[in-house]
Design an enzyme around this catalytic site. Sequence first.
Site, PDB file in Angstrom:
ATOM      1  N   SER B 119       0.806  -1.222   0.000  1.00  0.00           N
ATOM      2  CA  SER B 119       0.000   0.000   0.000  1.00  0.00           C
ATOM      3  C   SER B 119       0.840   1.273   0.000  1.00  0.00           C
ATOM      4  O   SER B 119       0.300   2.359  -0.154  1.00  0.00           O
ATOM      5  CB  SER B 119      -0.956   0.012   1.199  1.00  0.00           C
ATOM      6  N   LYS B 156       0.613   4.304   6.972  1.00  0.00           N
ATOM      7  CA  LYS B 156       0.001   5.156   5.950  1.00  0.00           C
ATOM      8  C   LYS B 156       0.507   6.595   6.121  1.00  0.00           C
ATOM      9  O   LYS B 156       1.085   6.942   7.148  1.00  0.00           O
ATOM     10  CB  LYS B 156      -1.534   5.169   6.114  1.00  0.00           C
TER      11      LYS B 156
END
Lengths: 201, 201
Positions: B119, B156
């Site tokens: 990701s 993230k």
Amino acid sequence: MKGLTDRQQEILDLIKSNLENNGLPPTRADIARTLGFKSPNAAEQHLRAIEKKGFISILAGASRGIILNTEEALGIPVIGLVAAGGPILAQENIEKRIPQAHNILSNKIDYYLRVKGDSMVDVGIYENDLIGVNKKNPIKVGSIVIARIGEEVTVKTLESISSNQVVLKAENSEYSNIEINPEKDEIVFEGTCVGLLRDFS
Amino acid sequence: MKGLTDRQQEILDLIKSNLENNGLPPTRADIARTLGFKSPNAAEQHLRAIEKKGFISILAGASRGIILNTEEALGIPVIGLVAAGGPILAQENIEKRIPQAHNILSNKIDYYLRVKGDSMVDVGIYENDLIGVNKKNPIKVGSIVIARIGEEVTVKTLESISSNQVVLKAENSEYSNIEINPEKDEIVFEGTCVGLLRDFS
DNA sequence: TATTATACTGTATATAATCACAGTAATCAA
DNA sequence: TTGATTACTGTGATTATATACAGTATAATA
């Protein structure tokens, strides 16, 4: 700095392992015991010889006063810009040294090279990253190689290699491949990339 | 492991700096000399107290027989999979430890976390990379954060934060943002990413 | 051929270093 | 107010350690 004899190397290795496992250098008696000498003086004389060859320093009068002068103890050199002409590992290219910390990477790191430019971003190598270079690993098609072409040092993926053509691939669609004829132009493989360090700051 | 007094901490720091600068632990006399004690026995008694609190071990009879038991000496923990529920740094999550090597990264690394999934590939963070996590750096918009949402730990970019909405951005166009209402769902910031290690093998 | 380096044994000693014992004094918790 | 912890000074015994000196033996070097 001349080479060590096998026996001297054994003793140097013992000092290193003692430092690593116990956190302190061995005594003469420790060395003698481990290697089976019947006299601690055998260790003493080996230490003198190793010191004479420059691999250690002995602190006079201090117990366990053995200090490593080896490359590992000094740390792994970080190469920033490579001055034109000379060898990569020339003293003037060494930006700093960082402590050797094995267990981090599975291959030996001979030096770190600071990445310039963005030609390898598609394999996650960014500008200013430090790539760990191993000098002795075999160069294989598909591996990331550090190559010197003329006076320039570059990091690329080795795409193909034959006697009259070497193709280096930039991992960035904005760059095109570099094709070299080793019979005409000089290309030297300095090593392969075995690790990467990035500092977010 | 209770806390050290200021004086004891000073002595522990001295041992560390001795190891770092000279490559061997100090003697009682060294400590006394450096800190101005008139009796080496003062150092001896401090060492005993520090040992009692668990920060060092003393090798009986051995000169300079001081061994560090501190987190730094043990190495920085590498966290692989985080077991559901407990704290990240729980013993069972520690895959291995790697020697602390400062000079590599400018920020302190509290632990390394092995990256799962892709990701974050667009900022050059790949699966199986180890990211260096600092627990205390302030969390800022734009920085790469390690967050725990419920029982899951994720890495993230922090896109925005307010009292009723936290937006975490995946750096991969195939993933969509994660939006959390901290008033409804639990989100804990475990730290920020300050470094990256990759092993090519 | 003499010299130097390597690789030890064996003995001895000065000193480096640990560590026990005996105190003093201040602070803090029970 | 008794005991425990901290933070030292001071002395000295014991032992751990470095290191000098005297050898032996072999191989390589000049």
